[in-house]
Design an enzyme around this catalytic site. Sequence first.
Site, PDB file in Angstrom:
ATOM      1  N   SER A 136      56.403  30.560  35.078  1.00  0.00           N
ATOM      2  CA  SER A 136      55.988  31.401  36.512  1.00  0.00           C
ATOM      3  C   SER A 136      57.811  31.633  36.730  1.00  0.00           C
ATOM      4  O   SER A 136      58.176  30.723  36.954  1.00  0.00           O
ATOM      5  CB  SER A 136      55.727  30.143  37.648  1.00  0.00           C
ATOM      6  OG  SER A 136      56.578  30.279  39.014  1.00  0.00           O
ATOM      7  N   LYS A 162      54.208  35.102  35.913  1.00  0.00           N
ATOM      8  CA  LYS A 162      54.266  35.217  36.890  1.00  0.00           C
ATOM      9  C   LYS A 162      55.109  35.233  38.016  1.00  0.00           C
ATOM     10  O   LYS A 162      56.050  34.656  37.630  1.00  0.00           O
ATOM     11  CB  LYS A 162      53.648  33.919  37.327  1.00  0.00           C
ATOM     12  CG  LYS A 162      53.707  33.156  39.068  1.00  0.00           C
ATOM     13  CD  LYS A 162      52.894  32.583  38.963  1.00  0.00           C
ATOM     14  CE  LYS A 162      53.134  31.101  39.989  1.00  0.00           C
ATOM     15  NZ  LYS A 162      51.918  30.158  40.325  1.00  0.00           N
ATOM     16  N   LYS A 164      57.247  34.951  41.465  1.00  0.00           N
ATOM     17  CA  LYS A 164      57.256  34.922  43.303  1.00  0.00           C
ATOM     18  C   LYS A 164      57.703  35.264  44.134  1.00  0.00           C
ATOM     19  O   LYS A 164      58.761  36.131  43.821  1.00  0.00           O
ATOM     20  CB  LYS A 164      57.918  33.443  43.675  1.00  0.00           C
ATOM     21  CG  LYS A 164      57.777  32.023  42.346  1.00  0.00           C
ATOM     22  CD  LYS A 164      56.451  31.884  43.505  1.00  0.00           C
ATOM     23  CE  LYS A 164      56.697  30.570  42.347  1.00  0.00           C
ATOM     24  NZ  LYS A 164      55.242  29.550  43.023  1.00  0.00           N
ATOM     25  N   ASP A 189      52.633  34.811  43.333  1.00  0.00           N
ATOM     26  CA  ASP A 189      52.743  34.316  43.613  1.00  0.00           C
ATOM     27  C   ASP A 189      53.252  34.197  45.136  1.00  0.00           C
ATOM     28  O   ASP A 189      54.418  34.211  44.995  1.00  0.00           O
ATOM     29  CB  ASP A 189      52.559  33.228  43.256  1.00  0.00           C
ATOM     30  CG  ASP A 189      52.448  32.061  43.667  1.00  0.00           C
ATOM     31  OD1 ASP A 189      51.759  32.013  44.816  1.00  0.00           O
ATOM     32  OD2 ASP A 189      52.278  30.545  43.404  1.00  0.00           O
ATOM     33  N   GLU A 214      48.050  35.479  44.088  1.00  0.00           N
ATOM     34  CA  GLU A 214      48.070  33.920  44.717  1.00  0.00           C
ATOM     35  C   GLU A 214      48.425  33.949  45.945  1.00  0.00           C
ATOM     36  O   GLU A 214      49.515  34.187  45.994  1.00  0.00           O
ATOM     37  CB  GLU A 214      48.927  33.355  43.172  1.00  0.00           C
ATOM     38  CG  GLU A 214      48.714  31.730  43.541  1.00  0.00           C
ATOM     39  CD  GLU A 214      49.233  31.065  42.352  1.00  0.00           C
ATOM     40  OE1 GLU A 214      49.326  31.563  40.795  1.00  0.00           O
ATOM     41  OE2 GLU A 214      49.493  30.160  42.496  1.00  0.00           O
ATOM     42  N   ASP A 239      45.361  29.081  45.489  1.00  0.00           N
ATOM     43  CA  ASP A 239      46.076  27.859  44.656  1.00  0.00           C
ATOM     44  C   ASP A 239      46.212  26.467  46.034  1.00  0.00           C
ATOM     45  O   ASP A 239      44.656  25.717  46.117  1.00  0.00           O
ATOM     46  CB  ASP A 239      47.653  27.949  45.241  1.00  0.00           C
ATOM     47  CG  ASP A 239      48.243  27.308  44.295  1.00  0.00           C
ATOM     48  OD1 ASP A 239      47.725  26.151  44.357  1.00  0.00           O
ATOM     49  OD2 ASP A 239      49.136  27.540  43.783  1.00  0.00           O
ATOM     50  N   LYS A 263      44.950  22.609  40.197  1.00  0.00           N
ATOM     51  CA  LYS A 263      46.337  21.770  40.453  1.00  0.00           C
ATOM     52  C   LYS A 263      45.413  20.015  40.101  1.00  0.00           C
ATOM     53  O   LYS A 263      44.614  19.930  41.294  1.00  0.00           O
ATOM     54  CB  LYS A 263      47.281  21.978  41.304  1.00  0.00           C
ATOM     55  CG  LYS A 263      47.556  23.356  40.985  1.00  0.00           C
ATOM     56  CD  LYS A 263      48.782  23.500  41.954  1.00  0.00           C
ATOM     57  CE  LYS A 263      49.817  24.534  41.117  1.00  0.00           C
ATOM     58  NZ  LYS A 263      51.087  24.583  42.683  1.00  0.00           N
ATOM     59  N   GLY A 291      51.207  24.556  38.218  1.00  0.00           N
ATOM     60  CA  GLY A 291      51.981  23.874  37.659  1.00  0.00           C
ATOM     61  C   GLY A 291      52.834  23.281  39.024  1.00  0.00           C
ATOM     62  O   GLY A 291      52.262  23.833  39.695  1.00  0.00           O
TER      63      GLY A 291
HETATM   64  O1  OSB Z   1      52.545  27.683  43.538  1.00  0.00           O
HETATM   65  O2  OSB Z   1      53.125  27.968  41.637  1.00  0.00           O
HETATM   66  C1  OSB Z   1      52.861  26.983  43.187  1.00  0.00           C
HETATM   67  C2  OSB Z   1      55.853  25.097  42.054  1.00  0.00           C
HETATM   68  C3  OSB Z   1      55.874  24.507  42.455  1.00  0.00           C
HETATM   69  C4  OSB Z   1      55.179  24.301  43.453  1.00  0.00           C
HETATM   70  C5  OSB Z   1      54.141  25.763  43.699  1.00  0.00           C
HETATM   71  C6  OSB Z   1      54.009  25.853  42.812  1.00  0.00           C
HETATM   72  C7  OSB Z   1      55.262  25.972  41.243  1.00  0.00           C
HETATM   73  C8  OSB Z   1      55.089  27.367  40.126  1.00  0.00           C
HETATM   74  C9  OSB Z   1      54.993  26.689  39.081  1.00  0.00           C
HETATM   75  O3  OSB Z   1      54.490  27.972  40.212  1.00  0.00           O
HETATM   76  C10 OSB Z   1      54.377  26.456  38.196  1.00  0.00           C
HETATM   77  C11 OSB Z   1      54.799  25.240  36.357  1.00  0.00           C
HETATM   78  O4  OSB Z   1      55.287  24.580  36.868  1.00  0.00           O
HETATM   79  O5  OSB Z   1      55.214  25.891  36.035  1.00  0.00           O
HETATM   80 MG    MG Z   2      50.498  28.734  43.600  1.00  0.00          MG
END
Ligand code: OSB
Ligand code: MG
Length: 377
Positions: A136, A162, A164, A189, A214, A239, A263, A291
């Site tokens: 990510s 992924k 952001k 995401d 996402e 999520d 999660k 994650g």
């Molecule tokens: O939205 O998936 C998310 C990390 C902190 C808060 C929200 C998110 C995330 C990540 C991290 O996308 C993914 C990872 O732990 O590798």
């Molecule tokens: Mg997310």
Amino acid sequence: MRIQSVTYYHVRMPLRFPFATSTASRTERDALILEVRDADGYVGWGEVVAGYAPHYSCETAWTAEHILGEFLIPALFDAPVDHPGDFTDRVQWVRGHRMARAGLEMALWDLYGKRLGRSLRDLLGGVRDRVPVGVSIGLQENPRALVERVGYYLNQGYRRIKLKIKPGYDVEFVRAVREAYPDIPLQVDANSAYDLDTAQTLRPLDDYQLLLIEQPLAHDDLWDHHKLQQVFRTPICLDESITSADKARKAIEMDAARVINIKVGRVGGLIEAVRIHDLAAQHDVPVWSGGMLETGIGRAANLALASLPNFRLPSDISATDRYYEMDITEERFALNDDSTITVPLGPGLGVRVNRDALAYYTLHSMTFLNPNEGHPR
Ligand code: OSB
Ligand code: MG
């Protein structure tokens, strides 16, 4: 299991790379590490993924300290727990605070598994030895920097990426990555950065063969995601909105989520996570593990969970060196050649805590002794 004591350690760990989402940018990560000891000398470890600020959910590491100390830990002292589910049932009355509950439940699973000499994977019904994973990538300054970052991770062997996104950092950025890498499995995401109107600007994303989009809309929304899904071919994945199996059922029934990110912290523990997995499987909705930049403890739990059969998309579980220079577990997770990570199969979570590293990262800690147990000293 007769619980003798519980300790929480509030840790703050430097991230190797700043991680920016639509809501926040962090260079460090706060979490609570939980240590549960039973009367036979077994120790279980858990992780509360709530962080520094209530950006992702309303919980923080500090709200978790309060809820654990006043309500969740005392519930463990009331009577013995034969199974982690006894604890979950006993604290069902606590509204919200799911990350706090999940962390303590995780420590009980670790303890339970160690007592039985069985891995969490086997206890949960996992079927894989290795879990397909991706990476990510946080928001970057400009499309060129993003393409470079993607290249860096592809080079390390991650096959699914992924990105952001947020308004102003979306279509143009995704297009640049797609043009540079036409065939990679790619997803985005938004962490709730859009509303129904502004999300219309994302329509061009439908042509970039994304695995999913996402959580584009509000963190607690289902209905508008349903409406948005009706105008997108790309599956909408939820999520933040999926905080329980009940929410997952409603999202699936109303076609608000064609994919679900699970999660453990967000849904209140591994038991609820498995429920969501099973429900989604019944409806033929794929799930994958999200994650929260976990330490080796939470990452081990995510790997065990993601070994269940309906985890059909690559998970956000990257190698240790994607997050931390030094972790608090002796084990460091590495990426295999096929973009998988191997599930730990030792008893419980299958990881050992490095107490020096834990002490090094601890801001403060608190120990709670069970008043109903003797405490030789
Ligand atoms: O939205 O998936 C998310 C990390 C902190 C808060 C929200 C998110 C995330 C990540 C991290 O996308 C993914 C990872 O732990 O590798
Ligand atoms: Mg997310």
